[in-house]
Write an enzyme that holds these catalytic residues in place. Structure first.
Site, PDB file in Angstrom:
ATOM      1  N   HIS A 182      -4.590   1.894   7.582  1.00 57.93           N
ATOM      2  CA  HIS A 182      -3.198   2.361   7.668  1.00 57.93           C
ATOM      3  C   HIS A 182      -2.955   3.466   6.634  1.00 57.93           C
ATOM      4  CE1 HIS A 182       1.341   1.519   7.845  1.00 57.93           C
ATOM      5  NE2 HIS A 182       1.197   2.288   6.782  1.00 57.93           N
ATOM      6  N   GLU A 183      -3.377   3.211   5.394  1.00 56.84           N
ATOM      7  CA  GLU A 183      -3.139   4.192   4.327  1.00 56.84           C
ATOM      8  C   GLU A 183      -3.965   5.457   4.544  1.00 56.84           C
ATOM      9  OE1 GLU A 183      -0.639   3.727   2.572  1.00 56.84           O
ATOM     10  OE2 GLU A 183      -0.410   1.613   3.048  1.00 56.84           O
TER      11      GLU A 183
ATOM     12  N   GLY B 202       0.833  -1.197   0.000  1.00 56.17           N
ATOM     13  CA  GLY B 202       0.000   0.000   0.000  1.00 56.17           C
ATOM     14  C   GLY B 202       0.866   1.244   0.000  1.00 56.17           C
TER      15      GLY B 202
ATOM     16  N   HIS C 148      -2.384   7.918   6.732  1.00 58.49           N
ATOM     17  CA  HIS C 148      -1.382   8.762   6.060  1.00 58.49           C
ATOM     18  C   HIS C 148      -2.004  10.064   5.553  1.00 58.49           C
ATOM     19  CE1 HIS C 148       2.328   6.459   5.956  1.00 58.49           C
ATOM     20  NE2 HIS C 148       1.716   5.381   5.525  1.00 58.49           N
TER      21      HIS C 148
ATOM     22  N   GLN D 182       3.365   9.898   0.596  1.00 54.40           N
ATOM     23  CA  GLN D 182       4.647   9.199   0.783  1.00 54.40           C
ATOM     24  C   GLN D 182       5.615   9.431  -0.375  1.00 54.40           C
ATOM     25  OE1 GLN D 182       2.521   5.316   1.919  1.00 54.40           O
ATOM     26  NE2 GLN D 182       4.443   5.188   3.031  1.00 54.40           N
TER      27      GLN D 182
ATOM     28  N   CYS E 125       5.641  -0.122   7.182  1.00 53.99           N
ATOM     29  CA  CYS E 125       5.347   1.041   6.339  1.00 53.99           C
ATOM     30  C   CYS E 125       6.592   1.388   5.534  1.00 53.99           C
ATOM     31  CB  CYS E 125       4.965   2.223   7.231  1.00 53.99           C
ATOM     32  SG  CYS E 125       4.587   3.724   6.320  1.00 53.99           S
ATOM     33  N   LEU E 126       6.412   1.682   4.262  1.00 52.35           N
ATOM     34  CA  LEU E 126       7.565   2.016   3.421  1.00 52.35           C
ATOM     35  C   LEU E 126       8.259   3.291   3.899  1.00 52.35           C
ATOM     36  CD1 LEU E 126       6.076   1.169  -0.098  1.00 52.35           C
ATOM     37  CD2 LEU E 126       7.672  -0.197   1.270  1.00 52.35           C
TER      38      LEU E 126
HETATM   39 NI    NI Z   1       2.486   3.434   5.570  1.00 51.85          NI
END
Ligand code: NI
Length: 173
Positions: free
Chosen positions: A140-141, A50, A144, A55, A98-99
């Site tokens: 989660h996304e 995701g 963000h 990001q 998370c990236l």
């Molecule tokens: Ni994330």
């Protein structure tokens, strides 16, 4: 399509952007689809399941996702201006990553089921129920989009430990 740089929490300027509240998208245009294509390619390259536009430094309310398992056909999904219409009472604890917080994983508790509404890649309105990994990932996304990272759900001690770990991993890389 292009692979874009993913912002990470160990960089102060990146963190300031990651903390921004993303703005709604006015319309799903070809320009927006080009951004979504870049996001998907960046996410696959990372690799991750995701990604929120913020990001890659674009604080607008767009998310890409692909929950297909290894060996399965890719199943890319796009969420524009997603909203949670309802959340279940019962929760699910899941080991998240998370990236933007590379190499760190920790358990976060979230509602196990959510009903969401969003615009898809074609700009059509979709209402859908999410559970399991899909519920975890979309929440989660969507965090963000509010400038919230999964480590913000942890105690201060664990959050500090996460950032230290990311910095160490980055130095070693
Ligand atoms: Ni994330």
């Amino acid at each position: 399509m292009a692979i874009r740089r993913i912002l990470t929490v160990d960089n102060a300027a990146d963190l300031a952007t990651l903390k921004k509240i993303s703005t709604p998208v006015e319309a799903v245009t070809d320009e927006l689809r080009a951004l979504m294509d870049d996001m998907l390619e960046t996410m696959y390259d990372a690799p991750g399941i995701g990604l929120a536009a913020v990001q890659i430094g674009e604080p607008i309310r767009v998310i890409t996702m692909d929950l297909a398992r290894e060996g399965e056909e890719p199943a890319p999904r796009y969420f524009v201006n997603p909203e949670i219409l309802s959340s279940s009472e019962d929760t699910l604890g899941y080991e998240e990553g998370c990236l933007s917080v590379p190499e760190y994983f920790d358990e976060v508790e979230r509602p196990s089921k959510v009903t969401i509404r969003y615009l898809n890649y074609q700009g059509e309105t979709v209402v859908e129920e999410a559970e399991g990994l899909f519920a975890v990932c979309i929440q989660h996304e969507m965090d963000h989009l509010e400038g919230v990272l999964f480590i913000d759900h942890l105690s201060r001690l664990r959050r500090d430990r996460a950032i230290t770990k990311v910095k160490k991993a980055r130095r070693a890389a």
